[in-house]
Design a protein around this motif. Sequence first.
Motif, PDB file in Angstrom:
ATOM      1  N   GLU A 309      -2.604  17.667  -4.758  1.00 34.30           N
ATOM      2  CA  GLU A 309      -3.021  16.991  -3.533  1.00 34.30           C
ATOM      3  C   GLU A 309      -4.302  17.598  -2.964  1.00 34.30           C
ATOM      4  O   GLU A 309      -5.231  16.879  -2.567  1.00 34.30           O
ATOM      5  CB  GLU A 309      -1.894  17.069  -2.508  1.00 34.30           C
ATOM      6  CG  GLU A 309      -2.222  16.428  -1.173  1.00 34.30           C
ATOM      7  CD  GLU A 309      -1.089  16.568  -0.182  1.00 34.30           C
ATOM      8  OE1 GLU A 309      -1.314  16.280   1.010  1.00 34.30           O
ATOM      9  OE2 GLU A 309       0.018  16.979  -0.595  1.00 34.30           O
ATOM     10  N   PHE A 310      -4.372  18.948  -2.939  1.00 34.26           N
ATOM     11  CA  PHE A 310      -5.552  19.588  -2.390  1.00 34.26           C
ATOM     12  C   PHE A 310      -6.773  19.383  -3.274  1.00 34.26           C
ATOM     13  O   PHE A 310      -7.895  19.237  -2.781  1.00 34.26           O
ATOM     14  CB  PHE A 310      -5.299  21.085  -2.190  1.00 34.26           C
ATOM     15  CG  PHE A 310      -4.765  21.407  -0.822  1.00 34.26           C
ATOM     16  CD1 PHE A 310      -5.609  21.702   0.227  1.00 34.26           C
ATOM     17  CD2 PHE A 310      -3.407  21.367  -0.590  1.00 34.26           C
ATOM     18  CE1 PHE A 310      -5.116  21.976   1.483  1.00 34.26           C
ATOM     19  CE2 PHE A 310      -2.899  21.641   0.668  1.00 34.26           C
ATOM     20  CZ  PHE A 310      -3.749  21.949   1.709  1.00 34.26           C
ATOM     21  N   GLU A 311      -6.574  19.388  -4.581  1.00 36.72           N
ATOM     22  CA  GLU A 311      -7.704  19.142  -5.462  1.00 36.72           C
ATOM     23  C   GLU A 311      -8.266  17.745  -5.241  1.00 36.72           C
ATOM     24  O   GLU A 311      -9.490  17.542  -5.207  1.00 36.72           O
ATOM     25  CB  GLU A 311      -7.273  19.320  -6.915  1.00 36.72           C
ATOM     26  CG  GLU A 311      -7.063  20.763  -7.326  1.00 36.72           C
ATOM     27  CD  GLU A 311      -6.729  20.890  -8.791  1.00 36.72           C
ATOM     28  OE1 GLU A 311      -6.916  19.885  -9.520  1.00 36.72           O
ATOM     29  OE2 GLU A 311      -6.281  21.968  -9.207  1.00 36.72           O
ATOM     30  N   ALA A 312      -7.387  16.758  -5.089  1.00 36.21           N
ATOM     31  CA  ALA A 312      -7.853  15.393  -4.870  1.00 36.21           C
ATOM     32  C   ALA A 312      -8.625  15.286  -3.550  1.00 36.21           C
ATOM     33  O   ALA A 312      -9.674  14.631  -3.470  1.00 36.21           O
ATOM     34  CB  ALA A 312      -6.667  14.432  -4.880  1.00 36.21           C
ATOM     35  N   CYS A 313      -8.088  15.949  -2.506  1.00 38.93           N
ATOM     36  CA  CYS A 313      -8.754  15.926  -1.205  1.00 38.93           C
ATOM     37  C   CYS A 313     -10.116  16.599  -1.287  1.00 38.93           C
ATOM     38  O   CYS A 313     -11.112  16.121  -0.729  1.00 38.93           O
ATOM     39  CB  CYS A 313      -7.872  16.615  -0.179  1.00 38.93           C
ATOM     40  SG  CYS A 313      -8.577  16.674   1.481  1.00 38.93           S
ATOM     41  N   LEU A 314     -10.164  17.718  -1.998  1.00 41.08           N
ATOM     42  CA  LEU A 314     -11.416  18.456  -2.116  1.00 41.08           C
ATOM     43  C   LEU A 314     -12.472  17.638  -2.849  1.00 41.08           C
ATOM     44  O   LEU A 314     -13.636  17.573  -2.443  1.00 41.08           O
ATOM     45  CB  LEU A 314     -11.155  19.766  -2.858  1.00 41.08           C
ATOM     46  CG  LEU A 314     -12.354  20.655  -3.126  1.00 41.08           C
ATOM     47  CD1 LEU A 314     -12.982  21.131  -1.826  1.00 41.08           C
ATOM     48  CD2 LEU A 314     -11.931  21.848  -3.970  1.00 41.08           C
ATOM     49  N   ASP A 412      -3.153  26.907   2.618  1.00 38.78           N
ATOM     50  CA  ASP A 412      -3.704  26.984   3.968  1.00 38.78           C
ATOM     51  C   ASP A 412      -5.226  26.904   3.934  1.00 38.78           C
ATOM     52  O   ASP A 412      -5.934  27.831   4.310  1.00 38.78           O
ATOM     53  CB  ASP A 412      -3.244  28.283   4.646  1.00 38.78           C
ATOM     54  CG  ASP A 412      -1.736  28.391   4.694  1.00 38.78           C
ATOM     55  OD1 ASP A 412      -1.233  29.518   4.581  1.00 38.78           O
ATOM     56  OD2 ASP A 412      -1.073  27.356   4.825  1.00 38.78           O
ATOM     57  N   LEU A 413      -5.723  25.821   3.408  1.00 35.80           N
ATOM     58  CA  LEU A 413      -7.151  25.642   3.238  1.00 35.80           C
ATOM     59  C   LEU A 413      -7.575  24.312   3.866  1.00 35.80           C
ATOM     60  O   LEU A 413      -6.889  23.295   3.693  1.00 35.80           O
ATOM     61  CB  LEU A 413      -7.522  25.631   1.746  1.00 35.80           C
ATOM     62  CG  LEU A 413      -7.049  26.851   0.932  1.00 35.80           C
ATOM     63  CD1 LEU A 413      -7.301  26.603  -0.542  1.00 35.80           C
ATOM     64  CD2 LEU A 413      -7.735  28.107   1.396  1.00 35.80           C
ATOM     65  N   ASN A 414      -8.661  24.326   4.575  1.00 42.41           N
ATOM     66  CA  ASN A 414      -9.171  23.103   5.200  1.00 42.41           C
ATOM     67  C   ASN A 414     -10.692  23.106   5.112  1.00 42.41           C
ATOM     68  O   ASN A 414     -11.348  24.027   5.602  1.00 42.41           O
ATOM     69  CB  ASN A 414      -8.727  23.032   6.668  1.00 42.41           C
ATOM     70  CG  ASN A 414      -9.151  21.748   7.336  1.00 42.41           C
ATOM     71  OD1 ASN A 414      -9.289  20.720   6.685  1.00 42.41           O
ATOM     72  ND2 ASN A 414      -9.379  21.813   8.637  1.00 42.41           N
ATOM     73  N   LEU A 415     -11.230  22.119   4.450  1.00 43.68           N
ATOM     74  CA  LEU A 415     -12.673  22.078   4.232  1.00 43.68           C
ATOM     75  C   LEU A 415     -13.392  21.649   5.514  1.00 43.68           C
ATOM     76  O   LEU A 415     -13.082  20.628   6.107  1.00 43.68           O
ATOM     77  CB  LEU A 415     -13.001  21.109   3.101  1.00 43.68           C
ATOM     78  CG  LEU A 415     -14.450  21.134   2.632  1.00 43.68           C
ATOM     79  CD1 LEU A 415     -14.800  22.478   2.040  1.00 43.68           C
ATOM     80  CD2 LEU A 415     -14.692  20.023   1.611  1.00 43.68           C
ATOM     81  N   ASP A 416     -14.337  22.462   5.941  1.00 38.21           N
ATOM     82  CA  ASP A 416     -15.127  22.175   7.128  1.00 38.21           C
ATOM     83  C   ASP A 416     -16.455  21.550   6.685  1.00 38.21           C
ATOM     84  O   ASP A 416     -17.338  22.236   6.172  1.00 38.21           O
ATOM     85  CB  ASP A 416     -15.363  23.478   7.897  1.00 38.21           C
ATOM     86  CG  ASP A 416     -16.148  23.255   9.187  1.00 38.21           C
ATOM     87  OD1 ASP A 416     -16.598  24.267   9.774  1.00 38.21           O
ATOM     88  OD2 ASP A 416     -16.318  22.096   9.610  1.00 38.21           O
ATOM     89  N   ASN A 417     -16.596  20.218   6.878  1.00 44.00           N
ATOM     90  CA  ASN A 417     -17.820  19.552   6.429  1.00 44.00           C
ATOM     91  C   ASN A 417     -18.799  19.291   7.569  1.00 44.00           C
ATOM     92  O   ASN A 417     -19.702  18.452   7.466  1.00 44.00           O
ATOM     93  CB  ASN A 417     -17.477  18.240   5.715  1.00 44.00           C
ATOM     94  CG  ASN A 417     -16.644  17.319   6.601  1.00 44.00           C
ATOM     95  OD1 ASN A 417     -16.401  17.627   7.766  1.00 44.00           O
ATOM     96  ND2 ASN A 417     -16.200  16.210   6.036  1.00 44.00           N
TER      97      ASN A 417
END
Length: 609
Positions: A309-314, A412-417
């Motif tokens: 899921e996280f890879e797809a989001c990233l 616990d990772l959230n990409l800040d764009n």
Amino acid sequence: MEEMEEELKCPVCGSFYREPIILPCSHNLCQACARNILVQTPESESPQSRRASGSAVSDYDYLDLDKMSLYSEADSGYGSYGGFASAPTTPCQKSPNGVRVFPPAAPPPPAALAPPPPPRNACLTCPQCHRSLVLDERGLRGFPRNRLLEGVIDRYQQGRAAALRCQLCEKAPKEAAVMCEQCDVFYCDPCRLRCHPPRGPLAKHRLVPPAQGRVSRRLSPRKISTCTDHELENHSMYCVQCKSPVCYQCLEEGKHSSHEVKALGAMWKLHKSQLSQALNGLSDRAKEAKEFLVQLRNMVQQIQENSVEFEACLVAQCDALIDALNRRKAQLLSRVNKEHEHKLKVVRDQISHCTVKLRQTTGLMEYCLEVIKENDPSGFLQISDALIRRVHLTEDQWGKGTLTPRMTTDFDLNLDNAPLLQSIHQLDFVQMKVAWFSFDPASAHADIIFSNDNLTVTCNSYDDRVVLGKTGFSKGLHYWELSIDRYDNHPDPAFGVARIDVLKDAMLGKDDKAWAMYVDNNRSWFMHNNSHTNRTEGGITKGATVGVLLDLTRRTLTFSINEDQQGPVAFENLEGLFFPAVSLNRNVQVTLHTGLPVPEFYASRSAMP
């Protein structure tokens, strides 16, 4: 039952016990293996000779024996204790698991060529607890036979294999063809012809089919345990102080005159009850461990799903950015994969560790249950104390924290764009929950020295050098601590947060890329862009703990020393991406502690409207 097999194997030869004897330390050895690892000591250095000279030492006084010099411990893999450092000059061998085995001594030289050898005594080192035992004149006959263990092994072997195997084949035992009732050994045809020829004294032995031999073994009456001091006397009482069954003649001779002696049957029932009660607690722990393993295996699946899921989001976020972000996208994917592998490794390592511990626990439980089935009171009492202690010790090993996962399933990772394109090189993950991180060798000054999995740092320079944490924060509430491992009262280390491009060869806070508190042994100061503010009383010493609290919801930075807040809020209006930072020199060493809850003084203030 397979988990119990390790309990039934000799630590020296690695095979099932044959004619096991019980050592005073409650461990068992095959009688033949015990004979192989005997060590001869000069009588002048033996405990008996010291007793004769006026120094009272018990054969089993481990505390005194352990004070003697070690003999070739590094070479043998085990510590052979006991005053024979100048003793054996005969070359030695090792068993497969490292126990020193001395070959038979060479024949003595003729009397005309050499004086008679000095009298010698035998010492035996337990391969499990490494305690040294000095044999008396009875030798190995002074140790009781563990017939109860023999019975458990017989039942285990009978229930394990439908086809009986030859007991003398060295490799890949063949199926047994006959059993000798007198030798009590199963033979294949080649081994029977080689080891049991139909002539001489062995011609009168009765050979029967293996199945019939198994039945005769099972139906043969169990031998009654006899006293080691009086071989014709059966055990009838139990000495509480000596923790050993005794016979009537032992009592008549006054060996236990001042000891409390109880009926053998009553103590047998009491110890069986104690072992059963101890097993109840251990059984509960084993049940919890099985449920815990199910939880850990589910975590593996959940981590894998979350990773996808996280890879797809990233990928979706990175594909929305301009071409300049593509190079960074590969790096971020690598970070996710590393986090994925790290989580899996931690959980799988815990699964492996818990599985091994559960297997050992189950084996001990099954062994104890088999022991309880035995109807030999004296044999049971010979080992019951040791088993009870082992059961309690094993239960304690399943104590608090053992059945708690060491890793969460969440990423616990959230990409800040939000940052602009010129800040793409600073793009990194932000953690919205409690963060675990270490120091970053890649971005640190070359003079920084790392240890303890990059959680401990010092420096090889007298000048201040900066090291950053691996994780940057742009949102949320984060708290970490640094313990002072070494401090000589002269340097002024600094602690705080910094941008990724902060100066690495100057004290933290000297430029506009860092916000820090630097301290000595009496006071502390807040510093940013080489500007000092708010001097407070309260320095550091070796063993002190510095806390750093970054609240990006309120955009503030707060410090504490030994859980005491240092002044008011140190810095306000913080915005952007910040990395934990430390500056120090060679006179300071600190260790990082992360994943910590917010301290009480701040939590109570945050709860106020």
